[in-house]
Motif scaffolding. Structure first.
Motif, PDB file in Angstrom:
ATOM      1  N   UNK A   1      91.775 -52.629 -20.995  1.00 31.56           N
ATOM      2  CA  UNK A   1      91.113 -51.357 -20.694  1.00 31.56           C
ATOM      3  C   UNK A   1      90.613 -51.342 -19.253  1.00 31.56           C
ATOM      4  N   UNK A   2      90.060 -52.464 -18.793  1.00 33.40           N
ATOM      5  CA  UNK A   2      89.646 -52.577 -17.400  1.00 33.40           C
ATOM      6  C   UNK A   2      90.848 -52.438 -16.482  1.00 33.40           C
ATOM      7  N   UNK A   3      91.944 -53.138 -16.812  1.00 33.25           N
ATOM      8  CA  UNK A   3      93.149 -53.078 -15.979  1.00 33.25           C
ATOM      9  C   UNK A   3      93.670 -51.652 -15.896  1.00 33.25           C
ATOM     10  N   UNK A   4      93.670 -50.946 -17.022  1.00 33.81           N
ATOM     11  CA  UNK A   4      94.180 -49.583 -17.009  1.00 33.81           C
ATOM     12  C   UNK A   4      93.279 -48.661 -16.189  1.00 33.81           C
ATOM     13  N   UNK A   5      91.970 -48.832 -16.299  1.00 36.81           N
ATOM     14  CA  UNK A   5      91.060 -48.025 -15.501  1.00 36.81           C
ATOM     15  C   UNK A   5      91.284 -48.231 -14.011  1.00 36.81           C
ATOM     16  N   UNK A   6      91.614 -49.460 -13.617  1.00 29.55           N
ATOM     17  CA  UNK A   6      91.896 -49.743 -12.215  1.00 29.55           C
ATOM     18  C   UNK A   6      93.244 -49.150 -11.804  1.00 29.55           C
ATOM     19  N   UNK A   7      94.248 -49.273 -12.667  1.00 29.11           N
ATOM     20  CA  UNK A   7      95.571 -48.733 -12.350  1.00 29.11           C
ATOM     21  C   UNK A   7      95.543 -47.212 -12.251  1.00 29.11           C
ATOM     22  N   UNK A   8      94.666 -46.577 -13.016  1.00 24.14           N
ATOM     23  CA  UNK A   8      94.586 -45.116 -12.981  1.00 24.14           C
ATOM     24  C   UNK A   8      94.130 -44.606 -11.620  1.00 24.14           C
ATOM     25  N   UNK A   9      93.544 -45.470 -10.809  1.00 24.90           N
ATOM     26  CA  UNK A   9      93.103 -45.066  -9.472  1.00 24.90           C
ATOM     27  C   UNK A   9      94.264 -45.025  -8.478  1.00 24.90           C
ATOM     28  N   UNK A  10      95.392 -45.621  -8.845  1.00 28.42           N
ATOM     29  CA  UNK A  10      96.541 -45.706  -7.934  1.00 28.42           C
ATOM     30  C   UNK A  10      97.322 -44.397  -7.986  1.00 28.42           C
ATOM     31  N   UNK A  11      97.548 -43.737  -6.861  1.00 29.89           N
ATOM     32  CA  UNK A  11      98.343 -42.500  -6.861  1.00 29.89           C
ATOM     33  C   UNK A  11      99.721 -42.729  -7.480  1.00 29.89           C
ATOM     34  N   UNK A  12     100.104 -41.826  -8.359  1.00 31.51           N
ATOM     35  CA  UNK A  12     101.396 -41.945  -9.034  1.00 31.51           C
ATOM     36  C   UNK A  12     101.309 -42.534 -10.423  1.00 31.51           C
ATOM     37  N   UNK A  13     100.153 -43.111 -10.782  1.00 31.60           N
ATOM     38  CA  UNK A  13      99.954 -43.682 -12.111  1.00 31.60           C
ATOM     39  C   UNK A  13      98.927 -42.849 -12.878  1.00 31.60           C
ATOM     40  N   UNK A  14      99.136 -42.662 -14.175  1.00 31.78           N
ATOM     41  CA  UNK A  14      98.139 -42.026 -15.022  1.00 31.78           C
ATOM     42  C   UNK A  14      97.935 -42.897 -16.262  1.00 31.78           C
ATOM     43  N   UNK A  15      96.699 -43.366 -16.446  1.00 28.72           N
ATOM     44  CA  UNK A  15      96.368 -44.218 -17.589  1.00 28.72           C
ATOM     45  C   UNK A  15      95.804 -43.395 -18.727  1.00 28.72           C
ATOM     46  N   UNK A  16      96.396 -43.520 -19.909  1.00 32.40           N
ATOM     47  CA  UNK A  16      95.984 -42.676 -21.032  1.00 32.40           C
ATOM     48  C   UNK A  16      95.619 -43.478 -22.282  1.00 32.40           C
ATOM     49  N   UNK A  17      95.327 -44.764 -22.114  1.00 38.04           N
ATOM     50  CA  UNK A  17      94.794 -45.523 -23.239  1.00 38.04           C
ATOM     51  C   UNK A  17      95.845 -45.971 -24.241  1.00 38.04           C
ATOM     52  N   UNK A  18      95.392 -46.164 -25.470  1.00 33.60           N
ATOM     53  CA  UNK A  18      96.232 -46.703 -26.542  1.00 33.60           C
ATOM     54  C   UNK A  18      96.905 -45.544 -27.279  1.00 33.60           C
ATOM     55  N   UNK A  19      98.043 -45.104 -26.754  1.00 28.02           N
ATOM     56  CA  UNK A  19      98.704 -43.914 -27.295  1.00 28.02           C
ATOM     57  C   UNK A  19      99.121 -44.119 -28.746  1.00 28.02           C
ATOM     58  N   UNK A  20      99.325 -45.347 -29.156  1.00 27.01           N
ATOM     59  CA  UNK A  20      99.665 -45.605 -30.560  1.00 27.01           C
ATOM     60  C   UNK A  20      98.654 -44.961 -31.511  1.00 27.01           C
ATOM     61  N   UNK A  21      97.391 -44.865 -31.084  1.00 31.56           N
ATOM     62  CA  UNK A  21      96.339 -44.348 -31.951  1.00 31.56           C
ATOM     63  C   UNK A  21      96.017 -42.875 -31.684  1.00 31.56           C
ATOM     64  N   UNK A  22      96.877 -42.194 -30.923  1.00 34.64           N
ATOM     65  CA  UNK A  22      96.628 -40.793 -30.625  1.00 34.64           C
ATOM     66  C   UNK A  22      96.539 -39.944 -31.887  1.00 34.64           C
ATOM     67  N   UNK A  23      97.443 -40.169 -32.835  1.00 33.95           N
ATOM     68  CA  UNK A  23      97.550 -39.288 -34.004  1.00 33.95           C
ATOM     69  C   UNK A  23      96.352 -39.448 -34.934  1.00 33.95           C
ATOM     70  N   UNK A  24      95.974 -40.709 -35.225  1.00 37.26           N
ATOM     71  CA  UNK A  24      94.890 -40.943 -36.188  1.00 37.26           C
ATOM     72  C   UNK A  24      93.512 -40.810 -35.531  1.00 37.26           C
ATOM     73  N   UNK A  25      93.213 -41.709 -34.616  1.00 33.30           N
ATOM     74  CA  UNK A  25      91.867 -41.724 -34.034  1.00 33.30           C
ATOM     75  C   UNK A  25      91.639 -40.519 -33.119  1.00 33.30           C
ATOM     76  N   UNK A  26      92.656 -40.192 -32.333  1.00 31.57           N
ATOM     77  CA  UNK A  26      92.468 -39.121 -31.380  1.00 31.57           C
ATOM     78  C   UNK A  26      92.414 -37.746 -31.998  1.00 31.57           C
TER      79      UNK A  26
END
Length: 314
Positions: A23-48
């Protein structure tokens, strides 16, 4: 009349066992232009969506402007509850219990012939995330080796694997902690696990990730949580090169704080809710506070792979 097919959607898949810093790594990568971090998409349907838990922007996901736009772009609307349950049920086929089989047949997903509709839905979803996020690459921190096999079946995805590892003794200690989950229903704590179980899962998940990527011939990079925290610029440079976008420097303040913008991550560690100045420091509490018997047990179970990853006995 010939119609050109759309270019592949690049997906940077953050793999690794839980509590390893994804989660820390993704938050850092989301700061890089061209990248979009959206978390654990596997759980989009149930938890999200079914449980309507909060996006990392703080808004219940069904009300989050980013995700509403993504779903309309992918499916023309927010799927109804019956459709969401069907998507979640398909996602549940890619779970931990399939790890033993994947170590033997690492790129063969369960019930592959029945799930063509699901793989097509995943392709539309990731393509929509990239478009709405204005990004070249979607960063998905779902981590599951089994779910990685699902992405390999989705048409039009260019999957690259950034495999984060952490000292298994630190991971085992983290899984023992009592941690609040501010987004869990009924005020539940984050799940806990005995060090013996953690050590076995740490070994199996990391081995399965290696085997899947090797057999599938995927672009792959393994990096360590400890290096991400102590050498963030060099580590992120390597990861962004893997993703195919130009590298950008990490914004770190004079006191070692990381400047993080608000993201739209689904599920994951509660640190995803933090934005602004976030302290960037190595969490090594385990070296002083972990019970000696648990340290010895975890170290013994994980020794072969731990040594290969550069974690010694001292």
């Amino acid at each position: 009349m010939h119609t050109d097919s759309p270019p592949p959607t690049r997906v940077l898949y953050l793999a690794g066992w839980g509590r390893s810093g994804s989660t820390l790594a993704e938050g850092m990568l989301d700061q890089v232009p061209g990248l979009v971090g959206v978390g654990e998409i596997k759980f989009l349907w149930e938890r999200g969506l079914l449980q309507n838990r909060r996006c990392s922007c703080g808004t219940p996901l069904r009300s989050c402007g980013f995700w509403v736009e993504v779903l309309h772009e992918a499916f023309g609307r927010v799927p109804d509850d019956d459709e969401l349950r069907e998507l979640d049920e398909a996602s549940r086929r890619f779970r931990t219990r399939h790890l033993p089989g994947m170590l033997l047949r690492p790129t063969h997903p369960p019930d592959a012939g029945e799930l063509g509709w699901y793989y097509a839905a995943l392709a539309r979803l990731y393509r929509a995330v990239a478009k709405v996020g204005g990004a070249d690459v979607v960063v998905d921190s779902s981590k599951f080796p089994s779910y990685l096999t699902a992405l390999l079946q989705a048409p039009g995805l260019d999957v690259r694997v950034a495999h984060i590892v952490r000292d298994p003794r630190a991971v085992a200690y983290s899984w023992q902690r009592h941690k609040e989950d501010p987004d869990a229903p009924n005020g539940e704590l984050m799940p806990r696990m005995h060090p013996a179980c953690t050590a076995l899962y740490w070994s199996a998940w990391n081995l399965a990730t290696e085997r899947i990527t090797r057999r599938a011939g995927l672009p792959y990079l393994r990096f360590r949580y400890e290096d991400l925290v102590t050498e963030p610029d060099a580590t992120l440079l390597a990861v962004t090169r893997l993703s195919g976008v130009p590298a950008a420097p990490v914004r770190v303040g004079d006191r070692g704080e990381l400047f993080v913008r608000r993201t739209h991550q689904v599920s994951g560690n509660p640190v995803r809710f933090r934005s602004g100045a976030v302290p960037l420091r190595l969490d090594d509490e385990w070296t002083l506070s972990m019970a000696p018997r648990h340290r010895r047990l975890t170290g013994a179970v994980t020794a072969p792979l731990r040594h290969r990853y550069g974690y010694r006995d001292s």
